[in-house]
Scaffold this motif. Structure first.
Motif, short mmCIF file in Angstrom:
data_model
loop_
_atom_site.label_atom_id
_atom_site.label_comp_id
_atom_site.label_asym_id
_atom_site.label_seq_id
_atom_site.Cartn_x
_atom_site.Cartn_y
_atom_site.Cartn_z
N GLY A 253 -47.39 120.07 20.65
CA GLY A 253 -46.51 121.29 20.58
C GLY A 253 -46.06 121.76 19.24
N ASN A 254 -46.34 120.99 18.11
CA ASN A 254 -45.78 121.51 16.88
C ASN A 254 -46.53 122.75 16.47
N ILE A 255 -45.64 123.51 15.52
CA ILE A 255 -46.23 124.80 15.04
C ILE A 255 -46.46 124.42 13.74
N ASP A 256 -47.58 124.97 13.26
CA ASP A 256 -47.97 124.99 11.53
C ASP A 256 -47.62 126.14 11.02
N ARG B 10 -52.04 114.62 12.64
CA ARG B 10 -51.91 116.19 12.91
C ARG B 10 -52.43 116.32 14.35
N LYS B 11 -53.43 115.70 14.84
CA LYS B 11 -54.23 115.93 16.39
C LYS B 11 -52.99 115.63 17.43
N ASN C 42 -52.73 117.81 2.60
CA ASN C 42 -52.40 117.79 4.04
C ASN C 42 -52.05 116.29 4.68
N GLU D 262 -48.81 115.02 6.19
CA GLU D 262 -48.66 114.18 7.42
C GLU D 262 -47.84 112.98 7.54
N ASP E 115 -48.02 128.32 8.15
CA ASP E 115 -49.08 128.45 7.16
C ASP E 115 -48.67 129.74 6.42
N ARG F 65 -49.58 115.89 16.77
CA ARG F 65 -48.76 116.85 16.34
C ARG F 65 -49.04 118.10 17.27
N HIS F 66 -50.29 118.45 17.24
CA HIS F 66 -50.67 119.87 17.76
C HIS F 66 -50.56 119.72 19.37
N GLU F 67 -51.06 118.46 19.67
CA GLU F 67 -50.97 118.03 21.28
C GLU F 67 -49.56 118.16 21.65
#
Length: 272
Positions: free
Chosen positions: A219-222, A212-213, A251, A255, A224, A215-217
């Motif tokens: 630039g993935n968008i969640d 998850r970390k 979650n 992932e 929600d 993915r965020h790094e």
């Protein structure tokens, strides 16, 4: 104009949902010929179907789904490698072994497009003999799968991958509620109940956080988007609406499925 079907009285329980389903051309019942073809499929995996497959019966493989889920189509496994990396396995029910191109089951599934989840029932894409039976990764029984093994380092990068036509025997049918209690509250009763895989589940939680970390790094968008769960009484009348909460176990599965999908997509992309 001829009356084709009487759904029931206006205020009878379930008629409102049924009328919505019919307005979209949705029928739970399958044509007789499709059911006859489904009836020819064995209810258990045959010995000769295993000869060309990688047998994974010695691995700790299990499913995590909702409490009420009947069609278990994905299972997971995790091992820690000698080099410190994770070996994540995602095992998907091999429906294609039973639903051959252009047979009646395939045509009916193509026509339906997807299973449809209504408030109190599911209109399946395939007959229950398949979706809840031979193609469902039920606990303790042999099932045919397609497996994706991913070696993932501490930064969440997939450094190697391997695919196989496989066969598994799920050791546990887990549900989100219990696994959330284990991972979030360290529930000792649940830990004792699943003591053979509790350590694996904790490692899975660690890996999910790493993925998850990353993915965020990247630039993935969640997205929600709030989702509602509607509770019915015994007469199928709605009595409560609650927001569906996605917690640690949900979650975790998300992932792993995203990681698997990305891995498969990369292979297809590289193969043009």
């Amino acid at each position: 104009g001829k009356i084709r079907e009487v759904l029931g009285k206006e205020n009878a329980p379930g008629v409102d949902i049924l009328s919505i389903a019919r307005s979209y051309g949705l029928y739970a019942e399958f044509p007789q010929k499709v059911m006859q073809e489904a009836g020819l499929i064995p209810e258990e995996v045959l010995e000769n179907e295993l000869s060309a497959r990688e047998l994974l019966f010695d691995k700790k493989i299990f499913t995590i789904d909702g409490v009420d889920t009947k069609d278990l189509d994905d299972a997971i496994s995790l091992e820690k490698m000698d080099n410190g990396n994770y070996l994540l396995g995602v095992h998907i029910a091999d429906v294609s072994h039973y639903v051959q191109p252009d047979n009646l089951l395939d045509q009916e599934a193509f026509h339906r497009g997807t299973s449809v989840y209504l408030i109190d029932q599911v209109i399946p894409m395939l007959p229950k003999r398949l979706s809840n039976g031979i193609c469902s990764l039920n606990e303790g029984v042999i099932r045919l799968t397609m497996s994706c093994f991913m070696e993932i380092n501490g930064q969440g990068q997939v450094v190697s991958r391997q695919f196989s036509n496989s066969a598994i025997r799920s050791c546990h049918q887990l549900n989100y509620d219990e696994i959330n209690r284990l991972l979030e509250e360290k529930d000792q009763i649940i830990s004792k109940k699943y003591e053979d895989i509790a350590d694996i589940l904790y490692e899975m939680e660690q890996l999910a956080q790493i993925l998850r970390k990353k993915r965020h790094e990247d630039g993935n968008i969640d997205f929600d988007v709030p989702e509602a769960k509607i509770y019915l009484d015994e007469n199928k009348y709605p009595i409560e609406i609650k927001k569906r909460v996605q917690r640690t176990a949900e979650n975790l599965i998300e992932e792993f499925m995203i990681c698997c999908n990305n891995t498969v997509a990369e292979v297809f992309a590289q193969a043009n």
